[in-house]
Design a protein around this motif. Structure first.
Motif, PDB file in Angstrom:
ATOM      1  N   VAL A   1       0.843  -1.202   0.000  1.00 39.39           N
ATOM      2  CA  VAL A   1       0.000   0.000   0.000  1.00 39.39           C
ATOM      3  C   VAL A   1       0.873   1.245   0.000  1.00 39.39           C
ATOM      4  O   VAL A   1       0.642   2.188  -0.767  1.00 39.39           O
ATOM      5  CB  VAL A   1      -0.944  -0.008   1.219  1.00 39.39           C
ATOM      6  CG1 VAL A   1      -1.722   1.307   1.299  1.00 39.39           C
ATOM      7  CG2 VAL A   1      -1.900  -1.191   1.144  1.00 39.39           C
ATOM      8  N   ARG A   2       1.900   1.241   0.832  1.00 40.11           N
ATOM      9  CA  ARG A   2       2.781   2.407   0.906  1.00 40.11           C
ATOM     10  C   ARG A   2       3.529   2.629  -0.420  1.00 40.11           C
ATOM     11  O   ARG A   2       3.676   3.771  -0.881  1.00 40.11           O
ATOM     12  CB  ARG A   2       3.789   2.199   2.050  1.00 40.11           C
ATOM     13  CG  ARG A   2       4.911   3.203   2.113  1.00 40.11           C
ATOM     14  CD  ARG A   2       4.427   4.630   2.404  1.00 40.11           C
ATOM     15  NE  ARG A   2       5.575   5.520   2.444  1.00 40.11           N
ATOM     16  CZ  ARG A   2       6.324   5.717   3.524  1.00 40.11           C
ATOM     17  NH1 ARG A   2       6.018   5.104   4.678  1.00 40.11           N
ATOM     18  NH2 ARG A   2       7.355   6.535   3.494  1.00 40.11           N
ATOM     19  N   ARG A   3       3.971   1.569  -1.058  1.00 47.93           N
ATOM     20  CA  ARG A   3       4.723   1.694  -2.314  1.00 47.93           C
ATOM     21  C   ARG A   3       3.852   2.163  -3.467  1.00 47.93           C
ATOM     22  O   ARG A   3       4.375   2.624  -4.484  1.00 47.93           O
ATOM     23  CB  ARG A   3       5.385   0.356  -2.651  1.00 47.93           C
ATOM     24  CG  ARG A   3       6.518  -0.013  -1.700  1.00 47.93           C
ATOM     25  CD  ARG A   3       6.953  -1.455  -1.858  1.00 47.93           C
ATOM     26  NE  ARG A   3       7.995  -1.793  -0.894  1.00 47.93           N
ATOM     27  CZ  ARG A   3       8.409  -3.026  -0.635  1.00 47.93           C
ATOM     28  NH1 ARG A   3       7.863  -4.045  -1.306  1.00 47.93           N
ATOM     29  NH2 ARG A   3       9.356  -3.247   0.252  1.00 47.93           N
ATOM     30  N   ASN A   4       2.533   2.040  -3.321  1.00 43.66           N
ATOM     31  CA  ASN A   4       1.629   2.477  -4.381  1.00 43.66           C
ATOM     32  C   ASN A   4       0.974   3.814  -4.063  1.00 43.66           C
ATOM     33  O   ASN A   4      -0.075   4.145  -4.614  1.00 43.66           O
ATOM     34  CB  ASN A   4       0.559   1.410  -4.629  1.00 43.66           C
ATOM     35  CG  ASN A   4       1.081   0.253  -5.457  1.00 43.66           C
ATOM     36  OD1 ASN A   4       1.103   0.312  -6.682  1.00 43.66           O
ATOM     37  ND2 ASN A   4       1.540  -0.801  -4.781  1.00 43.66           N
ATOM     38  N   ASP A   5       1.613   4.579  -3.204  1.00 41.62           N
ATOM     39  CA  ASP A   5       1.109   5.924  -2.912  1.00 41.62           C
ATOM     40  C   ASP A   5       1.110   6.767  -4.185  1.00 41.62           C
ATOM     41  O   ASP A   5       2.052   6.702  -4.990  1.00 41.62           O
ATOM     42  CB  ASP A   5       1.999   6.581  -1.846  1.00 41.62           C
ATOM     43  CG  ASP A   5       1.588   8.017  -1.580  1.00 41.62           C
ATOM     44  OD1 ASP A   5       0.418   8.238  -1.239  1.00 41.62           O
ATOM     45  OD2 ASP A   5       2.450   8.904  -1.724  1.00 41.62           O
ATOM     46  N   THR A   6       0.052   7.564  -4.368  1.00 39.50           N
ATOM     47  CA  THR A   6      -0.073   8.370  -5.581  1.00 39.50           C
ATOM     48  C   THR A   6       0.109   9.861  -5.325  1.00 39.50           C
ATOM     49  O   THR A   6      -0.168  10.673  -6.206  1.00 39.50           O
ATOM     50  CB  THR A   6      -1.457   8.154  -6.217  1.00 39.50           C
ATOM     51  OG1 THR A   6      -2.475   8.508  -5.273  1.00 39.50           O
ATOM     52  CG2 THR A   6      -1.636   6.712  -6.643  1.00 39.50           C
ATOM     53  N   SER A   7       0.566  10.236  -4.138  1.00 43.41           N
ATOM     54  CA  SER A   7       0.729  11.659  -3.846  1.00 43.41           C
ATOM     55  C   SER A   7       1.992  12.195  -4.519  1.00 43.41           C
ATOM     56  O   SER A   7       2.819  11.448  -5.052  1.00 43.41           O
ATOM     57  CB  SER A   7       0.812  11.889  -2.334  1.00 43.41           C
ATOM     58  OG  SER A   7       2.072  11.452  -1.837  1.00 43.41           O
ATOM     59  N   ALA A   8       2.129  13.527  -4.468  1.00 42.73           N
ATOM     60  CA  ALA A   8       3.278  14.158  -5.117  1.00 42.73           C
ATOM     61  C   ALA A   8       4.582  13.846  -4.416  1.00 42.73           C
ATOM     62  O   ALA A   8       5.657  14.114  -4.954  1.00 42.73           O
ATOM     63  CB  ALA A   8       3.077  15.673  -5.175  1.00 42.73           C
TER      64      ALA A   8
END
Length: 556
Positions: free
Chosen positions: A460-467
């Motif tokens: 989940v952390r590796r697929n973060d979509t934030s800037a």
């Protein structure tokens, strides 16, 4: 003035159709299964003669009052009961588009009465709010499906609405707010984007939809409400016995502002301002209200924090403009509301465009509203054009939705009002999607619409979509997956409205993960949760430079 919505989630607003984004509605098979289960439960309850005021209709706890059956002979009771079951089964064809359940499951059908000899059927539909945008359609369909039964000679449907109980118990709420069902924040965290115009017109739109409404102008330094509405008298008065503030009214809406205190705008320090705002909010005798709109001042400082910590806000509406610069402050505000457990339910993009000779122009660019919807999982985006009449009406002391209730802008505000009503109702009644961390299995347990699955925290952390994770211009990931250890754990996991979850990780990183993103990730298997972890999935969405700055600041 009224608004209607079809079951596909479109709000019908005359010649102009404004689409309000909807989430998944259960399939026909699932609805049919729910109806069958309901009928079985109904027959069992009839045999046990257990129609009591506290009897639950379904698992979500929606309760039905004691049934009122009209029978004329002892031997006709079974026949009347079977006919009542027929009526309920007919009504179960009507699906509430927000809850994804039929109106019987939702507990809307009250005081059902069947006259066995005359074939007359009478019942009441009790909705969750008088501002329900599809109440007329519910009434029409309920009358139609019951009248279609072969033995029915007459149908009487009464429409009613009992607002849900306030989020906090009465003893936990300030005296003045004990009869207020929902408190809605309207915030932009940035000045000059049309937030006050949005708040005032939204309040009067909800009133036109049938709700009891009040509005508080929480800006002490520069109150806007005295310019936008003209109550008579335009003065706050205090009850000499209770010491409570009695709010003036304008066009049926209770209005409170520091500007009505005869002091103009204030020159005072922050702690004093926070105290004044809290006093206006909590000591005003608002009476019975369905919705209290609070027009937040710009920023994310003491006043905003004090308001959210003093009162349980039901939801927030975020106001922005298309520029990237506006996105920076708005995103900061959304994260503030998330930390304070206030779900954001809609985004308003003001000054989005103007039209000349049928050609749409975008003077401030485009994309800010779309980015907020995508990156924070917000469900509804309503765009407003640049129209001189809108600002002129505010300056003249009569909101545009009041002076021109059938105009195009009023129709768009009706779409916004419908979205707020529907989302707040879902937050109150629909079982929420949820995410929790199971330390024993080192997994995030996700529950989406009743379906449970496991996700590895590091995935989940590796697929973060934030800037903080994705470059705005190239779409490439800024952080390598190898930098996220497999054993990383969340400190806290909190819901962010109906459509996203906020995860604060052990290293201080603050991630907003929409449920759509979680649903797209590779699941862990119950019997193989210690298997090697998959790396981040390919990323296609880009994010703004503003988000990158924001995310970096959020880790400090």
């Amino acid at each position: 003035m009224s608004a209607m919505a079809s079951h596909c989630g479109h709000v019908k607003l005359g010649p102009q159709l404004v689409q309000v984004a909807r989430r998944h509605v259960p399939s026909a098979a699932l609805v049919k299964d729910r109806q069958a289960t309901l009928c079985d439960r109904f027959r069992l309850q009839q045999r046990q003669q257990s129609w009591s005021a506290g009897g639950c209709m379904h698992q979500s706890g929606l309760c039905n009052k004691r049934r009122k059956l009209t029978v004329h002979a002892e031997g006709s009771q079974g026949h009347a009961s079977s006919r009542e079951a027929e009526v309920l089964q007919a009504l179960s064809q009507i699906i509430d588009p927000d809850f994804g359940m039929d109106i019987v499951q939702c507990g809307f059908v009250k005081e059902l009465s069947v006259d066995n000899q005359s074939g007359h059927v009478k019942f009441r539909l009790e909705l969750t709010t008088p501002a329900c945008p599809i109440k007329d359609e519910f009434e029409r369909k309920a009358h139609s499906v019951v009248a279609a039964l072969q033995w029915v000679e007459g149908v009487e449907v009464t429409m009613d609405a009992v607002p849900p109980r306030p989020i906090r118990s009465e003893r936990d709420r300030p005296q003045g707010l004990r009869s207020v069902a929902h408190v809605i924040a309207v915030s932009s965290c940035k000045g000059g984007v049309g937030k006050s115009t949005t708040a005032v017109n939204l309040a009067y739109t909800l009133a036109q939809m049938g709700a009891k409404v009040g509005i508080l102008d929480a800006d002490i330094y520069g109150p806007s409400l005295p310019t936008m509405v003209k109550p008579d008298p335009p003065v706050l008065q205090m009850d000499p016995e209770t010491r409570a503030i009695r709010p003036p009214e304008f066009e049926g809406v209770k209005v409170v502002s520091f500007g009505f205190a005869g002091q103009g705008s204030a020159i005072m320090r922050g702690p004093m301002v926070s105290g004044v705002v809290t006093q206006l909010l909590t000591t005003t005798d608002w009476g019975e209200l369905d919705y209290l709109i609070v027009d937040f001042p710009p920023g994310t400082g003491d006043i905003q924090l004090t308001l959210c910590q003093s009162v349980a806000f039901s939801a927030a509406v975020i106001v922005t403009t298309p520029q990237k610069l506006a996105f920076i402050d708005v995103a900061k505000g959304i994260r503030m509301f998330a930390r304070l457990a206030v779900p954001c339910v809609a985004v308003v993009e003001n000054m989005s465009y103007f039209e000349v000779d049928g050609i749409r122009h975008l003077p401030f660019g485009a994309g800010s509203g779309d980015r907020i919807v995508r990156d924070f999982g917000l469900p509804n985006l309503v765009r407003f054009p640049i129209i001189a009449d809108l600002s002129a009406a505010g300056d003249g002391g009569r909101p545009l939705v009041v002076s021109d209730p059938l105009g195009a802008v009023a129709q768009q505000f009706m779409a916004l009002g419908a979205a707020v009503v529907q989302e707040v109702a879902k937050l109150k009644l629909k079982p929420r999607n949820s995410v929790r961390y199971d330390a024993g299995r080192h997994a995030l347990v996700v529950d989406l619409e009743g379906h449970n699955f496991l996700l590895h925290p590091a995935l989940v952390r590796r697929n973060d979509t934030s800037a903080a994770s994705i470059d705005e211009w190239t779409g490439e990931k800024l952080s390598k997956s190898d930098n996220v250890p497999d054993d990383i754990q969340p400190d806290t996991v909190a819901p962010l409205g109906n459509y996203a979850v906020q995860i604060l990780w052990q290293d201080g990183f603050n991630q907003v993960a929409p449920f759509d993103l979680l649903n797209s990730l590779e699941r862990m298997h119950e019997d193989s949760w210690q298997q090697p972890l998959l790396q981040a999935q390919p990323e296609t969405a880009s994010t703004t430079a503003a988000q990158q700055i924001l995310s970096m600041a959020g880790r400090q």
